[in-house]
Design a protein around this motif. Structure first.
Motif, PDB file in Angstrom:
ATOM      1  N   SER A  37       0.994  -1.010   0.235  1.00 19.09           N
ATOM      2  CA  SER A  37       0.150   0.212   0.410  1.00 19.09           C
ATOM      3  C   SER A  37       0.793   1.714   0.025  1.00 19.09           C
ATOM      4  O   SER A  37       2.047   1.179   0.927  1.00 19.09           O
ATOM      5  N   SER A  38       0.463   1.979  -0.722  1.00 23.66           N
ATOM      6  CA  SER A  38       1.315   3.693  -1.197  1.00 23.66           C
ATOM      7  C   SER A  38       0.203   4.721   0.262  1.00 23.66           C
ATOM      8  O   SER A  38      -0.344   5.693  -0.766  1.00 23.66           O
ATOM      9  N   ASN A  39      -0.778   3.353   0.828  1.00 21.86           N
ATOM     10  CA  ASN A  39      -1.583   4.913   1.780  1.00 21.86           C
ATOM     11  C   ASN A  39      -2.474   5.267   0.392  1.00 21.86           C
ATOM     12  O   ASN A  39      -3.090   7.021   0.819  1.00 21.86           O
ATOM     13  N   ILE A  40      -2.983   5.053  -0.959  1.00 17.61           N
ATOM     14  CA  ILE A  40      -3.198   6.041  -1.642  1.00 17.61           C
ATOM     15  C   ILE A  40      -5.154   4.952  -1.439  1.00 17.61           C
ATOM     16  O   ILE A  40      -5.064   3.562  -1.259  1.00 17.61           O
ATOM     17  N   PRO A  41      -6.020   5.763  -0.833  1.00 19.94           N
ATOM     18  CA  PRO A  41      -7.901   5.644  -0.331  1.00 19.94           C
ATOM     19  C   PRO A  41      -8.300   4.138  -1.824  1.00 19.94           C
ATOM     20  O   PRO A  41      -8.077   4.102  -2.899  1.00 19.94           O
ATOM     21  N   LYS A  43      -6.641   1.357  -2.260  1.00 24.07           N
ATOM     22  CA  LYS A  43      -5.770   0.685  -3.813  1.00 24.07           C
ATOM     23  C   LYS A  43      -4.571  -0.060  -2.817  1.00 24.07           C
ATOM     24  O   LYS A  43      -4.021  -0.366  -3.580  1.00 24.07           O
ATOM     25  N   ALA A  44      -5.021   0.147  -2.014  1.00 28.55           N
ATOM     26  CA  ALA A  44      -3.823  -2.293  -1.039  1.00 28.55           C
ATOM     27  C   ALA A  44      -4.538  -2.724  -1.907  1.00 28.55           C
ATOM     28  O   ALA A  44      -5.322  -3.114  -2.717  1.00 28.55           O
TER      29      ALA A  44
END
Length: 336
Positions: A37-41, A43-44
């Motif tokens: 996860s890049s902590n993009i809502p 999108k994990a």
């Protein structure tokens, strides 16, 4: 041979890293089940090494080994009789199936899909061998970051300089043939500006020269999260390191990693890109499968080769006229 039997085969190949029981996903028993996860809502994605989707009781007819599952790969599989795809990279609903659910698309062609990724990393020293060194230390979670792979290795006897590494790569990857293919396409499409992913990202020396001697290599993969701080720490742990080798992904000359390497008096060379990983990981996996699977099951390689063409040169005149018609009548909303 049934799809469920392939789960056991992949578990053998990976030394027990594959999910054989769905309970392993929920209880955290398998360390190779990780969330990226890049902590993009929204999108994990969770990596689940093993069978991602498909009928466990289906008979295996033809297997494709791929790096990344795409709608193009699904269509190619459906058209050529492939009913099992083993992808290296993690598979996510819609993202890897043309924007629709995996179930809807894969069921259409009766395809089962597997993934391995982190469960395959660290199983063999192939990427090191291709680049001319033998690791004496490896870490697939350097700095506690899953997938942050790092090797420290001694160069092979025949590799003495940075130039030797580049020459080795060109021979291993048969770059003369790749350049011939690209050259033929440019001629065929009458477009000198066409580029492709195989020949556009070649090995490159960022610090040092072709004659710079190499003995101990720190082999890193910048896209996994390897930082300048990691580089400094690795150099302190292994003072004999004289060269940084970045592969799969690479850095630019103004990178903090290059600046740190220069500060530490190290060479810096970029090797093979992600576009060629099918040779490093996909091909050995395919040969391992050939050992385990019955001879009547055909195994093929799905290779990704991305081409870049300037807009003005892309497509026939007929399709250009179509695109312009659609654009002018449906997509441009300039205020009068």
């Amino acid at each position: 041979m049934k799809v469920r039997e392939l789960i056991g085969v992949l578990d053998d190949i990976t030394g027990g890293r594959v999910i054989t029981d769905l309970d392993d996903v929920s209880t955290g028993k398998n360390p190779f089940v990780v969330i990226k996860s890049s902590n993009i809502p929204g999108k994990a994605v969770m990596e689940t090494p093993g069978l991602v989707y498909g009928n466990p009781d289906a008979e295996i007819k033809k297997v494709a080994v791929a790096m990344t599952l795409t709608e193009g790969g699904i269509e190619l599989a459906g058209a050529t009789g492939v009913n099992v795809i083993i992808a290296h990279h993690p598979i996510a609903d819609a993202a890897n199936s043309g924007g629709v659910t995996l179930k809807s698309y894969l069921d259409l062609y009766n395809i089962s899909v597997f993934e391995l990724h982190e469960a395959f990393h660290g199983l063999h020293p192939g990427i090191s061998y291709i680049h001319g060194h033998k690791p004496f230390h490896s870490d697939i979670r350097y700095g506690g970051i899953p997938g942050n792979i790092m090797y420290v290795g001694k160069t092979l006897d025949e590799v003495k300089t940075l130039g030797d590494i580049l020459d080795r790569l060109n021979k291993m990857m048969d770059m003369d043939k790749e350049n011939q293919v690209m050259g033929s396409e440019r001629i065929h499409f009458n477009c000198a500006d066409m580029k492709d992913s195989a020949t556009s990202v070649l090995g490159e020396i960022l610090l040092g020269t072709k004659d710079s001697p190499v003995n101990t290599v720190l082999h890193i993969f910048p896209h996994t999260g390897f930082t300048a701080e990691h580089l400094e720490k690795a150099k302190s742990e292994y003072p004999e390191i004289d060269t940084v080798l970045a592969t799969i992904s690479r850095v630019k000359t103004d990178s903090a990693l290059v600046a740190k390497a220069k500060e530490l008096g190290l060479n810096f060379i970029c090797g093979n890109s992600h576009a060629l990983e099918i040779f490093e990981n996909g091909l050995p996996l395919a040969y391992a499968l050939r050992h385990y699977l019955p001879e009547d099951i055909e195994i093929v390689i799905f290779r990704e080769r991305i081409c870049s063409t300037p807009l003005k040169d892309f497509g026939s005149q007929t399709i250009k006229d179509y695109a312009k018609f659609i654009t002018e009548n449906y997509l441009i909303h300039d205020k009068k």
